[in-house]
Design an enzyme around this catalytic site. Sequence first.
Site, PDB file in Angstrom:
ATOM      1  N   ARG A  19      -1.118  -4.547   1.039  1.00 58.25           N
ATOM      2  CA  ARG A  19       0.299  -5.261   1.329  1.00 58.25           C
ATOM      3  C   ARG A  19       0.658  -4.736   3.009  1.00 58.25           C
ATOM      4  O   ARG A  19       1.122  -5.432   3.621  1.00 58.25           O
ATOM      5  CB  ARG A  19       1.145  -4.825   0.384  1.00 58.25           C
ATOM      6  CG  ARG A  19       2.590  -5.499   0.834  1.00 58.25           C
ATOM      7  CD  ARG A  19       3.613  -5.304  -0.293  1.00 58.25           C
ATOM      8  NE  ARG A  19       5.004  -5.697   0.094  1.00 58.25           N
ATOM      9  CZ  ARG A  19       6.041  -5.811  -0.693  1.00 58.25           C
ATOM     10  NH1 ARG A  19       5.806  -5.009  -1.863  1.00 58.25           N
ATOM     11  NH2 ARG A  19       7.256  -6.342  -0.310  1.00 58.25           N
ATOM     12  N   TYR A  55      13.691 -17.027   1.604  1.00 62.68           N
ATOM     13  CA  TYR A  55      12.278 -17.040   2.138  1.00 62.68           C
ATOM     14  C   TYR A  55      12.512 -18.209   3.207  1.00 62.68           C
ATOM     15  O   TYR A  55      11.616 -18.276   4.260  1.00 62.68           O
ATOM     16  CB  TYR A  55      11.222 -17.508   1.381  1.00 62.68           C
ATOM     17  CG  TYR A  55      10.836 -16.369   0.224  1.00 62.68           C
ATOM     18  CD1 TYR A  55       9.770 -15.192   0.768  1.00 62.68           C
ATOM     19  CD2 TYR A  55      11.658 -16.009  -0.889  1.00 62.68           C
ATOM     20  CE1 TYR A  55       9.591 -14.110  -0.193  1.00 62.68           C
ATOM     21  CE2 TYR A  55      11.220 -15.019  -1.657  1.00 62.68           C
ATOM     22  CZ  TYR A  55      10.382 -14.017  -1.246  1.00 62.68           C
ATOM     23  OH  TYR A  55       9.924 -12.971  -2.031  1.00 62.68           O
TER      24      TYR A  55
END
Length: 421
Positions: free
Chosen positions: A90, A244
């Site tokens: 990540r 988002y």
Amino acid sequence: MKLTVVGGGSTYTPELVDGFARLRDTLPIEELVLVDPAADRLELVGGLARRIFARQGHAGRIVTTSDLDAGVDGADAVLLQLRVGGQAAREKDETWPLECGCIGQETTGAGGLAKALRTVPVVLDIAERVRRANPRAWIIDFTNPVGIVTRALLRAGHRAVGLCNVAIGFQRKFAALLDTAPAEVHLAHVGLNHLTWETGVRLGGPDGADVLPALLAEHGEAIAADVRLPRPLLESLGVVPSYYLRYYYAHDEVVRELRTKPSRAAEVAAMERELLAMYGDPTLDEKPALLAKRGGAFYSEAAVDLAAALLGGGGSPYQVVNTLNRGTLPFLPDDAVIEVQAAVGPEGPVPLPVPPLDPLFSGLIANVTAYEDLALDAALRGGRDRVFRALLAHPLIGQYAYADALTDRLVAHNREHLAWA
């Protein structure tokens, strides 16, 4: 009832276990199995999980194992919450795209594609083993990128539903602003996973009065601050975008921010170390307050609601899920996976009708759906050219020079997870 969590060693798991304990009348689990290859984490998380059940008087049995086949054997539902490559992968997803001036994020853009390429083959292998163990088992996917992973599962014929906590987070926040019970708040939630808008907020059910205009008028500043977008933009759109959408509506601003602060992955990794130390305390028998900062707010409530509805034991009649389009959004293929309100029961989700969308929203949904189709093709068949095509199609990238440079970086950073590289 037997429920299995793959990725059970996640620091998220105590949030899930707490929900299972509190909501045991909705989802009466007799056996909860936590599966994870990381035995050290699994021991810590499993110990806390048992103490949470004991404290709340839950009679269910909690089993921990690193044996996937044993863990899913006879399971009625399997919840997937895995992270292939861990926080180290990540960290890379969030940093190397910035070298090209693009968003570094684990679920969208180039980083999101990298995660999809690592994840889809692993999830499909798990799903096949679930199907062999119990062909009627439901798979609930909480593994990002949820839309692409769920599409892969459904295309392979699995009984799967994708789940995200964005919608339930909005439901809870709007209920607090309206001073009403969350169950009274019905969202007109539409889009793709991590690309959604609340186009209405109805009280009492899908046919109730729409109070979204009043919410924006009375609480616009608070809502805008929550999604980190300007209030005038929300007023102009007349909807509430998910957080988002900031990656699309304020891309360059976000890139500048990301370049000047530690990555979210680094923050989460530090938090996980602290949480795991807490989980090892034999006197701890409840989820610690720090877990709220880890993310996944209301995740357990959403998971319980969905599992209960799929297994026929209850749950809310309408839930926001990721499922096949099947004509719901007429500008998308039937096999696209969308995130909308659906009626959920033992035979799966049936999306509720969605009124025609403003081209401002439908255009972006269609664009990202095309990217997701190309991303899934790259995840299933591999190859540098397929990765390049997916990146070129993504609206956060879109230029061939960026797509070319990002392709090289993606392959270089993920070679160990890509069988074809």
